[in-house]
Design an enzyme around this catalytic site. Structure first.
Site, PDB file in Angstrom:
ATOM      1  N   ARG A 283       0.832  -1.206   0.000  1.00  0.00           N
ATOM      2  CA  ARG A 283       0.000   0.000   0.000  1.00  0.00           C
ATOM      3  C   ARG A 283       0.866   1.255   0.000  1.00  0.00           C
ATOM      4  O   ARG A 283       0.524   2.257  -0.623  1.00  0.00           O
ATOM      5  CB  ARG A 283      -0.910   0.003   1.224  1.00  0.00           C
ATOM      6  CG  ARG A 283      -1.963  -1.075   1.184  1.00  0.00           C
ATOM      7  CD  ARG A 283      -2.804  -1.067   2.428  1.00  0.00           C
ATOM      8  NE  ARG A 283      -3.800  -2.131   2.426  1.00  0.00           N
ATOM      9  CZ  ARG A 283      -3.623  -3.320   2.972  1.00  0.00           C
ATOM     10  NH1 ARG A 283      -2.476  -3.624   3.543  1.00  0.00           N
ATOM     11  NH2 ARG A 283      -4.583  -4.213   2.939  1.00  0.00           N
TER      12      ARG A 283
ATOM     13  N   ASP B  81      -9.395  -4.581   8.581  1.00  0.00           N
ATOM     14  CA  ASP B  81      -8.466  -5.613   9.100  1.00  0.00           C
ATOM     15  C   ASP B  81      -9.078  -6.282  10.335  1.00  0.00           C
ATOM     16  O   ASP B  81      -8.941  -7.488  10.536  1.00  0.00           O
ATOM     17  CB  ASP B  81      -7.117  -5.007   9.513  1.00  0.00           C
ATOM     18  CG  ASP B  81      -6.569  -4.052   8.485  1.00  0.00           C
ATOM     19  OD1 ASP B  81      -5.400  -4.164   8.128  1.00  0.00           O
ATOM     20  OD2 ASP B  81      -7.331  -3.175   8.027  1.00  0.00           O
TER      21      ASP B  81
ATOM     22  N   ARG C 186     -11.604  -8.746   9.351  1.00  0.00           N
ATOM     23  CA  ARG C 186     -10.941  -9.989   8.880  1.00  0.00           C
ATOM     24  C   ARG C 186     -10.479 -10.817  10.086  1.00  0.00           C
ATOM     25  O   ARG C 186     -10.623 -12.039  10.106  1.00  0.00           O
ATOM     26  CB  ARG C 186      -9.740  -9.640   7.987  1.00  0.00           C
ATOM     27  CG  ARG C 186     -10.141  -9.125   6.622  1.00  0.00           C
ATOM     28  CD  ARG C 186      -8.935  -8.809   5.731  1.00  0.00           C
ATOM     29  NE  ARG C 186      -9.381  -8.346   4.415  1.00  0.00           N
ATOM     30  CZ  ARG C 186      -8.936  -7.255   3.796  1.00  0.00           C
ATOM     31  NH1 ARG C 186      -7.994  -6.521   4.355  1.00  0.00           N
ATOM     32  NH2 ARG C 186      -9.406  -6.909   2.623  1.00  0.00           N
TER      33      ARG C 186
ATOM     34  N   HIS D 150      -2.797   0.342   8.595  1.00  0.00           N
ATOM     35  CA  HIS D 150      -3.603  -0.541   7.744  1.00  0.00           C
ATOM     36  C   HIS D 150      -2.612  -1.121   6.737  1.00  0.00           C
ATOM     37  O   HIS D 150      -2.386  -0.569   5.673  1.00  0.00           O
ATOM     38  CB  HIS D 150      -4.708   0.251   7.038  1.00  0.00           C
ATOM     39  CG  HIS D 150      -5.385  -0.518   5.933  1.00  0.00           C
ATOM     40  ND1 HIS D 150      -6.012  -1.714   6.147  1.00  0.00           N
ATOM     41  CD2 HIS D 150      -5.533  -0.265   4.611  1.00  0.00           C
ATOM     42  CE1 HIS D 150      -6.520  -2.162   4.999  1.00  0.00           C
ATOM     43  NE2 HIS D 150      -6.237  -1.302   4.055  1.00  0.00           N
TER      44      HIS D 150
HETATM   45  P1  6V0 Z   1     -10.281   1.747  -9.142  1.00  0.00           P
HETATM   46  O1  6V0 Z   1     -11.328   0.731  -9.456  1.00  0.00           O
HETATM   47  O2  6V0 Z   1      -9.132   1.915 -10.061  1.00  0.00           O
HETATM   48  O3  6V0 Z   1     -11.031   3.151  -8.966  1.00  0.00           O
HETATM   49  C1  6V0 Z   1     -10.371   4.342  -8.732  1.00  0.00           C
HETATM   50  C2  6V0 Z   1     -11.271   5.438  -9.269  1.00  0.00           C
HETATM   51  O4  6V0 Z   1     -10.686   6.698  -8.946  1.00  0.00           O
HETATM   52  C3  6V0 Z   1     -11.431   5.396 -10.800  1.00  0.00           C
HETATM   53  O5  6V0 Z   1     -12.804   5.411 -11.163  1.00  0.00           O
HETATM   54  C4  6V0 Z   1     -10.706   6.660 -11.258  1.00  0.00           C
HETATM   55  O6  6V0 Z   1     -11.269   7.216 -12.437  1.00  0.00           O
HETATM   56  C5  6V0 Z   1     -10.915   7.550 -10.042  1.00  0.00           C
HETATM   57  N1  6V0 Z   1     -10.013   8.692 -10.005  1.00  0.00           N
HETATM   58  C6  6V0 Z   1      -8.699   8.732 -10.343  1.00  0.00           C
HETATM   59  N2  6V0 Z   1      -8.237   9.996 -10.185  1.00  0.00           N
HETATM   60  C7  6V0 Z   1      -9.267  10.740  -9.711  1.00  0.00           C
HETATM   61  C8  6V0 Z   1      -9.407  12.110  -9.336  1.00  0.00           C
HETATM   62  N3  6V0 Z   1      -8.384  12.960  -9.407  1.00  0.00           N
HETATM   63  N4  6V0 Z   1     -10.603  12.540  -8.934  1.00  0.00           N
HETATM   64  C9  6V0 Z   1     -11.660  11.699  -8.851  1.00  0.00           C
HETATM   65  N5  6V0 Z   1     -11.591  10.379  -9.179  1.00  0.00           N
HETATM   66  C10 6V0 Z   1     -10.401   9.923  -9.600  1.00  0.00           C
HETATM   67  O7  6V0 Z   1      -9.667   1.474  -7.688  1.00  0.00           O
HETATM   68  P2  6V0 Z   1     -10.410   0.806  -6.453  1.00  0.00           P
HETATM   69  O8  6V0 Z   1     -11.781   1.381  -6.371  1.00  0.00           O
HETATM   70  O9  6V0 Z   1     -10.229  -0.659  -6.475  1.00  0.00           O
HETATM   71  O10 6V0 Z   1      -9.524   1.359  -5.239  1.00  0.00           O
HETATM   72  C11 6V0 Z   1      -9.585   2.726  -4.876  1.00  0.00           C
HETATM   73  C12 6V0 Z   1      -8.635   3.012  -3.716  1.00  0.00           C
HETATM   74  O11 6V0 Z   1      -9.113   2.394  -2.528  1.00  0.00           O
HETATM   75  C13 6V0 Z   1      -7.213   2.477  -3.914  1.00  0.00           C
HETATM   76  O12 6V0 Z   1      -6.272   3.421  -3.465  1.00  0.00           O
HETATM   77  C14 6V0 Z   1      -7.188   1.228  -3.062  1.00  0.00           C
HETATM   78  O13 6V0 Z   1      -5.896   0.837  -2.690  1.00  0.00           O
HETATM   79  C15 6V0 Z   1      -8.032   1.703  -1.897  1.00  0.00           C
HETATM   80  N6  6V0 Z   1      -8.553   0.659  -1.018  1.00  0.00           N
HETATM   81  C16 6V0 Z   1      -8.570   0.922   0.304  1.00  0.00           C
HETATM   82  C17 6V0 Z   1      -9.035  -0.009   1.208  1.00  0.00           C
HETATM   83  C18 6V0 Z   1      -9.010   0.295   2.677  1.00  0.00           C
HETATM   84  O14 6V0 Z   1      -9.263  -0.592   3.526  1.00  0.00           O
HETATM   85  N7  6V0 Z   1      -8.712   1.523   3.077  1.00  0.00           N
HETATM   86  C19 6V0 Z   1      -9.549  -1.249   0.762  1.00  0.00           C
HETATM   87  C20 6V0 Z   1      -9.598  -1.491  -0.576  1.00  0.00           C
HETATM   88  C21 6V0 Z   1      -9.048  -0.564  -1.558  1.00  0.00           C
END
Ligand code: 6V0
Length: 331
Positions: A105, A165, A168, A192
């Site tokens: 991460r 976490d 889980r 995390h």
């Molecule tokens: P994804 O499916 O790639 O979605 C990311 C989204 O962000 C996309 O739709 C992009 O278009 C959008 N995006 C990118 N830049 C911008 C911006 N400047 N403004 C607005 N939107 C933007 O990724 P996913 O949804 O799988 O993951 C998103 C984030 O959540 C990642 O950083 C993961 O690592 C994080 N997670 C955090 C978790 C936690 O427990 N905190 C758990 C799971 C994932």
């Protein structure tokens, strides 16, 4: 009340509000899992979605709106312009790069700090009284970034941290013991991520202290068994990413649970990423997860739970790891 210590900004909740608006930034796998769990649990009256990819954003909005006959009735809107977020009580940030297979991460930090410099000021501009809930990874460092960029008090900038976490962890124990995970209480604290800390000393099952129970019943366990179980928690996300490419459902439910505590002023205790300065001998202004009471004003207080010397040392080590990451941030 003495169980909790306040952090700057904490206080009694304001008068009850009748309608709630929630914004979700980023309509990827995680953002949409959050949106859909929030809608099905009827947690807000208005839901605003924001993303940079216009077509996908509109598609997701329409797809949810088409479920109107089956949902409780929130108004759903979406735009690339942050004006759509105006007056949000809560802004959830899921935008950004996600981990690839094998990627930690912390490796995501630079990419996502750049995005946050654009996102956070706009959210606060349109909703100066909002609470920010950060999900994007690395969530602890980005919660610190959001705190710095927003100018909001620490009680209104929260990271989802180890809420997931800990679920889980509770699931693994529950599965092992054949009981419901809601009867297993236990926290993972700290980062995390890889340096997270399981608080074994306070795990309880149906109110019974877990380790004391094992000893009393003369059930053999070794430190290795406990270490292995914690490793399964840490590796949980990597395993799901390896299998399906991303994680979504568990984080969606974890976020909905936080939204419920926040907007319904439920005062439940969740391990979330908060400013840990002053707790458990942590001197730096570092964000990491500690069990915190959450209500309408955000963080109401941080649980001052007694740790063993070993847990305290591990938590301080996790804090040092995160402080080093924070120092390298260009904010
Ligand atoms: P994804 O499916 O790639 O979605 C990311 C989204 O962000 C996309 O739709 C992009 O278009 C959008 N995006 C990118 N830049 C911008 C911006 N400047 N403004 C607005 N939107 C933007 O990724 P996913 O949804 O799988 O993951 C998103 C984030 O959540 C990642 O950083 C993961 O690592 C994080 N997670 C955090 C978790 C936690 O427990 N905190 C758990 C799971 C994932």
């Amino acid at each position: 009340k003495q169980l909790f210590q306040t952090i700057p900004g904490s206080g009694p909740p304001p008068a009850v509000k009748r309608t709630y608006k929630v914004t979700v930034v980023g309509v990827g796998n995680v953002g949409m899992a959050c949106a859909q769990t929030i809608l099905t649990q009827d947690l807000c009256d208005e839901l605003a979605l924001v993303d940079v990819v216009e077509e996908k954003l509109k598609g997701e909005m329409l797809d949810l709106q088409h479920a109107a006959a089956f949902l409780p009735g929130s108004k759903i809107m979406a735009d690339t312009d942050y004006k759509v977020t105006e007056g949000s009580d809560l802004c959830i940030v899921t935008a950004g790069a996600r981990q690839r297979e094998g990627e930690s991460r912390l490796a995501l930090v630079e990419k996502n700090v750049t995005l946050f410099k654009n996102i956070i000021p706009q959210l606060v501009k349109y909703s100066p009284d909002t609470t920010l809930l950060i999900i994007s990874n690395p969530v602890d460092a980005l919660t610190y970034v959001a705190y710095k960029l927003s100018g909001l008090p620490p009680n209104r900038v929260i990271g989802s941290g180890t809420n997931l976490d800990s679920s889980r962890f509770r699931w693994l124990l529950a599965d092992h013991l054949h009981v419901n995970a809601q009867n297993v209480h236990g926290y993972i604290v700290g980062e995390h991520g890889d340096s997270s800390v399981p608080l074994w000393s306070s795990v309880s099952v149906g109110g019974v202290p877990f380790l004391a129970f094992l000893k009393h019943k003369q059930i053999e366990y070794t430190i290795d068994t406990l270490t292995e179980l914690h490793k399964m928690v840490v590796d949980g996300a990597y395993e799901v990413i390896k299998l399906k490419g991303y994680t979504s459902w568990a984080i969606g439910y974890s976020v909905a649970s936080l939204v419920k505590s926040l907007l319904r002023d439920q005062r439940r205790i969740h391990p979330v990423s908060v400013c840990a300065q002053g707790f458990h001998g942590i001197e730096d202004e570092v964000y990491l997860s500690l069990p915190a009471e959450i209500g309408r004003t955000g963080i109401i207080g941080v649980l001052d739970n007694p740790l063993t010397d070993d847990e305290r040392a591990q938590l301080q080590k996790s804090a040092k790891t995160l402080t080093e990451v924070q120092k390298q941030l260009d904010i």
